[in-house]
Design an enzyme around this catalytic site. Structure first.
Site, PDB file in Angstrom:
ATOM      1  N   TYR A 119       0.843  -1.206   0.000  1.00  0.00           N
ATOM      2  CA  TYR A 119       0.000   0.000   0.000  1.00  0.00           C
ATOM      3  C   TYR A 119       0.877   1.255   0.000  1.00  0.00           C
ATOM      4  O   TYR A 119       0.743   2.117  -0.872  1.00  0.00           O
ATOM      5  CB  TYR A 119      -0.906  -0.035   1.226  1.00  0.00           C
TER       6      TYR A 119
ATOM      7  N   ARG B 131       0.480   9.810  14.400  1.00  0.00           N
ATOM      8  CA  ARG B 131       0.087  10.392  13.114  1.00  0.00           C
ATOM      9  C   ARG B 131      -0.826  11.589  13.347  1.00  0.00           C
ATOM     10  O   ARG B 131      -1.862  11.471  14.002  1.00  0.00           O
ATOM     11  CB  ARG B 131      -0.628   9.342  12.286  1.00  0.00           C
TER      12      ARG B 131
ATOM     13  N   GLU C 185       4.158   1.814  -0.538  1.00  0.00           N
ATOM     14  CA  GLU C 185       5.062   2.041  -1.672  1.00  0.00           C
ATOM     15  C   GLU C 185       4.275   2.194  -2.974  1.00  0.00           C
ATOM     16  O   GLU C 185       4.699   2.914  -3.876  1.00  0.00           O
ATOM     17  CB  GLU C 185       6.085   0.906  -1.793  1.00  0.00           C
ATOM     18  N   GLY C 186       3.139   1.507  -3.080  1.00  0.00           N
ATOM     19  CA  GLY C 186       2.280   1.696  -4.254  1.00  0.00           C
ATOM     20  C   GLY C 186       1.821   3.147  -4.343  1.00  0.00           C
ATOM     21  O   GLY C 186       1.863   3.772  -5.409  1.00  0.00           O
TER      22      GLY C 186
ATOM     23  N   ASN D  77      -6.428   9.478   8.277  1.00  0.00           N
ATOM     24  CA  ASN D  77      -7.542   8.572   8.656  1.00  0.00           C
ATOM     25  C   ASN D  77      -8.906   9.260   8.596  1.00  0.00           C
ATOM     26  O   ASN D  77      -9.141  10.237   9.311  1.00  0.00           O
ATOM     27  CB  ASN D  77      -7.331   8.041  10.075  1.00  0.00           C
TER      28      ASN D  77
ATOM     29  N   VAL E 113     -12.102   2.588  13.498  1.00  0.00           N
ATOM     30  CA  VAL E 113     -13.368   3.223  13.881  1.00  0.00           C
ATOM     31  C   VAL E 113     -14.531   2.240  13.682  1.00  0.00           C
ATOM     32  O   VAL E 113     -15.364   2.041  14.589  1.00  0.00           O
ATOM     33  CB  VAL E 113     -13.612   4.530  13.099  1.00  0.00           C
TER      34      VAL E 113
HETATM   35  P1  NAD Z   1     -12.613   1.742   0.122  1.00  0.00           P
HETATM   36  O1  NAD Z   1     -11.906   0.434   0.201  1.00  0.00           O
HETATM   37  O2  NAD Z   1     -13.963   1.868   0.703  1.00  0.00           O
HETATM   38  O3  NAD Z   1     -12.700   2.253  -1.378  1.00  0.00           O
HETATM   39  C1  NAD Z   1     -11.807   1.857  -2.385  1.00  0.00           C
HETATM   40  C2  NAD Z   1     -12.618   1.610  -3.643  1.00  0.00           C
HETATM   41  O4  NAD Z   1     -11.722   1.272  -4.713  1.00  0.00           O
HETATM   42  C3  NAD Z   1     -13.600   0.431  -3.504  1.00  0.00           C
HETATM   43  O5  NAD Z   1     -14.841   0.792  -4.025  1.00  0.00           O
HETATM   44  C4  NAD Z   1     -12.935  -0.677  -4.314  1.00  0.00           C
HETATM   45  O6  NAD Z   1     -13.863  -1.631  -4.814  1.00  0.00           O
HETATM   46  C5  NAD Z   1     -12.263   0.131  -5.409  1.00  0.00           C
HETATM   47  N1  NAD Z   1     -11.144  -0.556  -6.042  1.00  0.00           N
HETATM   48  C6  NAD Z   1     -10.130  -1.244  -5.464  1.00  0.00           C
HETATM   49  N2  NAD Z   1      -9.300  -1.727  -6.390  1.00  0.00           N
HETATM   50  C7  NAD Z   1      -9.798  -1.338  -7.609  1.00  0.00           C
HETATM   51  C8  NAD Z   1      -9.391  -1.547  -8.955  1.00  0.00           C
HETATM   52  N3  NAD Z   1      -8.273  -2.245  -9.238  1.00  0.00           N
HETATM   53  N4  NAD Z   1     -10.151  -1.025  -9.937  1.00  0.00           N
HETATM   54  C9  NAD Z   1     -11.283  -0.331  -9.662  1.00  0.00           C
HETATM   55  N5  NAD Z   1     -11.721  -0.104  -8.407  1.00  0.00           N
HETATM   56  C10 NAD Z   1     -10.980  -0.603  -7.393  1.00  0.00           C
HETATM   57  O7  NAD Z   1     -11.617   2.807   0.789  1.00  0.00           O
HETATM   58  P2  NAD Z   1     -11.797   4.349   1.099  1.00  0.00           P
HETATM   59  O8  NAD Z   1     -11.542   4.547   2.532  1.00  0.00           O
HETATM   60  O9  NAD Z   1     -13.031   4.877   0.499  1.00  0.00           O
HETATM   61  O10 NAD Z   1     -10.525   4.942   0.330  1.00  0.00           O
HETATM   62  C11 NAD Z   1     -10.635   5.598  -0.920  1.00  0.00           C
HETATM   63  C12 NAD Z   1      -9.280   6.118  -1.339  1.00  0.00           C
HETATM   64  O11 NAD Z   1      -8.785   7.047  -0.372  1.00  0.00           O
HETATM   65  C13 NAD Z   1      -8.213   5.035  -1.469  1.00  0.00           C
HETATM   66  O12 NAD Z   1      -7.391   5.311  -2.582  1.00  0.00           O
HETATM   67  C14 NAD Z   1      -7.425   5.163  -0.200  1.00  0.00           C
HETATM   68  O13 NAD Z   1      -6.099   4.724  -0.354  1.00  0.00           O
HETATM   69  C15 NAD Z   1      -7.504   6.654   0.077  1.00  0.00           C
HETATM   70  N6  NAD Z   1      -7.326   6.953   1.495  1.00  0.00           N
HETATM   71  C16 NAD Z   1      -8.310   6.651   2.394  1.00  0.00           C
HETATM   72  C17 NAD Z   1      -8.097   6.904   3.756  1.00  0.00           C
HETATM   73  C18 NAD Z   1      -9.139   6.614   4.799  1.00  0.00           C
HETATM   74  O14 NAD Z   1      -8.872   6.794   5.975  1.00  0.00           O
HETATM   75  N7  NAD Z   1     -10.335   6.202   4.469  1.00  0.00           N
HETATM   76  C19 NAD Z   1      -6.872   7.455   4.176  1.00  0.00           C
HETATM   77  C20 NAD Z   1      -5.901   7.710   3.224  1.00  0.00           C
HETATM   78  C21 NAD Z   1      -6.133   7.479   1.877  1.00  0.00           C
HETATM   79  N1  UDP Z   2      -6.452  -0.817  15.740  1.00  0.00           N
HETATM   80  C1  UDP Z   2      -6.849  -1.344  16.966  1.00  0.00           C
HETATM   81  N2  UDP Z   2      -7.901  -2.199  16.982  1.00  0.00           N
HETATM   82  C2  UDP Z   2      -8.588  -2.559  15.879  1.00  0.00           C
HETATM   83  C3  UDP Z   2      -8.202  -2.012  14.630  1.00  0.00           C
HETATM   84  C4  UDP Z   2      -7.102  -1.145  14.600  1.00  0.00           C
HETATM   85  O1  UDP Z   2      -6.257  -1.048  18.006  1.00  0.00           O
HETATM   86  O2  UDP Z   2      -9.546  -3.353  16.001  1.00  0.00           O
HETATM   87  C5  UDP Z   2      -5.317   0.138  15.714  1.00  0.00           C
HETATM   88  C6  UDP Z   2      -4.227  -0.173  14.690  1.00  0.00           C
HETATM   89  O3  UDP Z   2      -3.272  -1.060  15.219  1.00  0.00           O
HETATM   90  C7  UDP Z   2      -3.671   1.206  14.415  1.00  0.00           C
HETATM   91  C8  UDP Z   2      -4.876   2.133  14.585  1.00  0.00           C
HETATM   92  O4  UDP Z   2      -5.854   1.396  15.322  1.00  0.00           O
HETATM   93  O5  UDP Z   2      -2.717   1.564  15.404  1.00  0.00           O
HETATM   94  C9  UDP Z   2      -5.496   2.566  13.251  1.00  0.00           C
HETATM   95  O6  UDP Z   2      -5.693   1.398  12.474  1.00  0.00           O
HETATM   96  P1  UDP Z   2      -6.442   1.389  11.082  1.00  0.00           P
HETATM   97  O7  UDP Z   2      -6.380  -0.005  10.571  1.00  0.00           O
HETATM   98  O8  UDP Z   2      -7.783   2.021  11.225  1.00  0.00           O
HETATM   99  O9  UDP Z   2      -5.611   2.365  10.127  1.00  0.00           O
HETATM  100  P2  UDP Z   2      -4.073   2.742   9.933  1.00  0.00           P
HETATM  101  O10 UDP Z   2      -4.009   4.149  10.379  1.00  0.00           O
HETATM  102  O11 UDP Z   2      -3.192   1.870  10.793  1.00  0.00           O
HETATM  103  O12 UDP Z   2      -3.854   2.524   8.495  1.00  0.00           O
END
Ligand code: NAD
Ligand code: UDP
Length: 312
Positions: A144, A276, A146-147, A173, A187
């Site tokens: 994740y 963070r 590095e991607g 987050n 959450v």
């Molecule tokens: P999510 O998993 O609910 O949404 C990701 C969506 O991408 C899903 O609908 C999934 O089906 C789709 N998807 C996955 N691989 C795919 C592919 N190869 N082709 C087409 N669709 C594909 O996650 P989210 O929380 O809504 O996150 C959305 C974006 O925001 C992501 O790129 C994530 O890395 C980024 N992001 C989210 C958070 C967060 O806290 N929610 C934090 C940082 C970055």
């Molecule tokens: N975490 C936890 N209990 C859970 C799920 C996550 O204590 O049931 C912790 C996890 O180890 C991390 C933080 O909550 O320290 C946030 O985790 P999350 O998977 O939501 O996102 P991250 O910020 O780590 O990508």
């Protein structure tokens, strides 16, 4: 009216973004392979003539006409992105190449949903955009982290080489309604456990911190970044600067859900970042953006969502 693609549009953040853009009368093409996204997340939008849902994997090329692309496709929960790590890296890297190619051909603006994970386990606090990060390139989170880092590289190379109109948001987050109950993120895990009367699973001692942004605030930030002048490429941190320990989060969820669940401790996953918190000075200055939703208010709305979902 603009023609806008939202990749990952059937996911948690993507579905809120689609709803908001559609309400602003734009034409939306939601592109998703339904790995973690659900058709039902966008079901209320399907009847609208301005909304189109396409099953498509962004690791394959896409040929359509568009004005803007929000590239959100990528699983975001550690449980989901570690399920098929090779596909996770492909989604970020091949997905970025395909969507940047589309943006180049159509001269569209393109926004990348990057992440605070590019900072890894950060050595500076709070995290500023100029910090290069501390990421383990061979650990279980690397697919994740590095991607997403490579996707940022591609965005800036397309910008320098082809003058592509890029925007890069580093999202911290984010939480809210439409997270999956089995999503694995903290959450949703805590709320579902609290509502079901199960033990609340804190990984490690619970002294690690995160800063939680409500989804409506995040969507507002993404749209402001897309609408900013082309000189504002980012990367821009988008997140809530209010920091909590995971133990404090567990206690707030128990109180707000009026739950009798007990807290238990489980092993801390490898490479779990210890602290963070975003520095959002850039977003404040250039986008005039900051989160408006307090943690208790956002948690209460999310608890109400899961309460209804679990009853249904
Ligand atoms: P999510 O998993 O609910 O949404 C990701 C969506 O991408 C899903 O609908 C999934 O089906 C789709 N998807 C996955 N691989 C795919 C592919 N190869 N082709 C087409 N669709 C594909 O996650 P989210 O929380 O809504 O996150 C959305 C974006 O925001 C992501 O790129 C994530 O890395 C980024 N992001 C989210 C958070 C967060 O806290 N929610 C934090 C940082 C970055
Ligand atoms: N975490 C936890 N209990 C859970 C799920 C996550 O204590 O049931 C912790 C996890 O180890 C991390 C933080 O909550 O320290 C946030 O985790 P999350 O998977 O939501 O996102 P991250 O910020 O780590 O990508």
């Amino acid at each position: 009216m603009k023609r806008i693609i939202v990749t990952g549009g059937a996911g948690f953040i993507g579905s809120h973004l689609c709803a908001r853009l559609l309400a602003e009368k734009h034409e939306i093409l939601c592109v998703d392979n339904f790995f973690t996204g659900r058709r039902q997340n966008v079901a209320p939008l399907l009847a609208s003539p301005g909304f189109e849902l396409m099953r498509h994997d962004v690791t394959f090329p896409l040929y359509v006409e568009t004005d803007e692309i929000y590239n959100l496709a990528c699983p975001a929960s550690p449980v989901h992105y570690q399920f098929d790590p090779v596909q996770t890296t492909k989604t970020s890297v091949h997905g970025a190449i395909n969507m940047l190619g589309l943006a180049k051909r159509t001269r569209a603006k393109i926004l990348q949903a990057s992440t605070s994970e590019v900072y890894g386990d950060p050595a500076i606090h709070p995290q500023v955009e100029s910090y290069w990060g501390n990421v383990n390139p061979i650990g279980p989170r690397a697919c994740y982290d590095e991607g997403k880092r490579c996707a940022e590289t591609l965005f800036f190379d397309y910008f320098r080489q082809h003058r592509t109109r890029i925007r890069v948001a580093r999202i911290f987050n984010t939480y809210g309604p439409r997270m999956l109950p089995n999503d694995g993120r903290v959450v949703s895990n805590f709320i579902v456990q609290a509502l079901q009367g199960h033990d609340i699973t804190i990984y490690g001692k619970g002294d690690q911190t995160r800063s939680f942004c409500y989804v409506d605030d995040l969507v507002e930030g993404l749209i402001r970044l897309m609408d900013a002048p082309d000189a504002v490429t980012g990367p821009v941190n988008l997140g809530n600067p209010v920091e909590s320990t995971i133990l404090q989060l567990a206690e707030r969820v128990i109180t707000l859900a009026k739950s009798s669940s007990k807290i238990i401790h489980k092993p801390l996953p490898q490479d779990d970042p210890t602290r963070r918190k975003p520095d959002i000075s850039q977003a404040r200055e250039t986008l005039k953006w900051e989160p408006k939703t307090a943690l208790d208010d956002g948690l209460s709305q999310t608890i109400a969502y899961f309460r209804a979902l679990l009853k249904a």
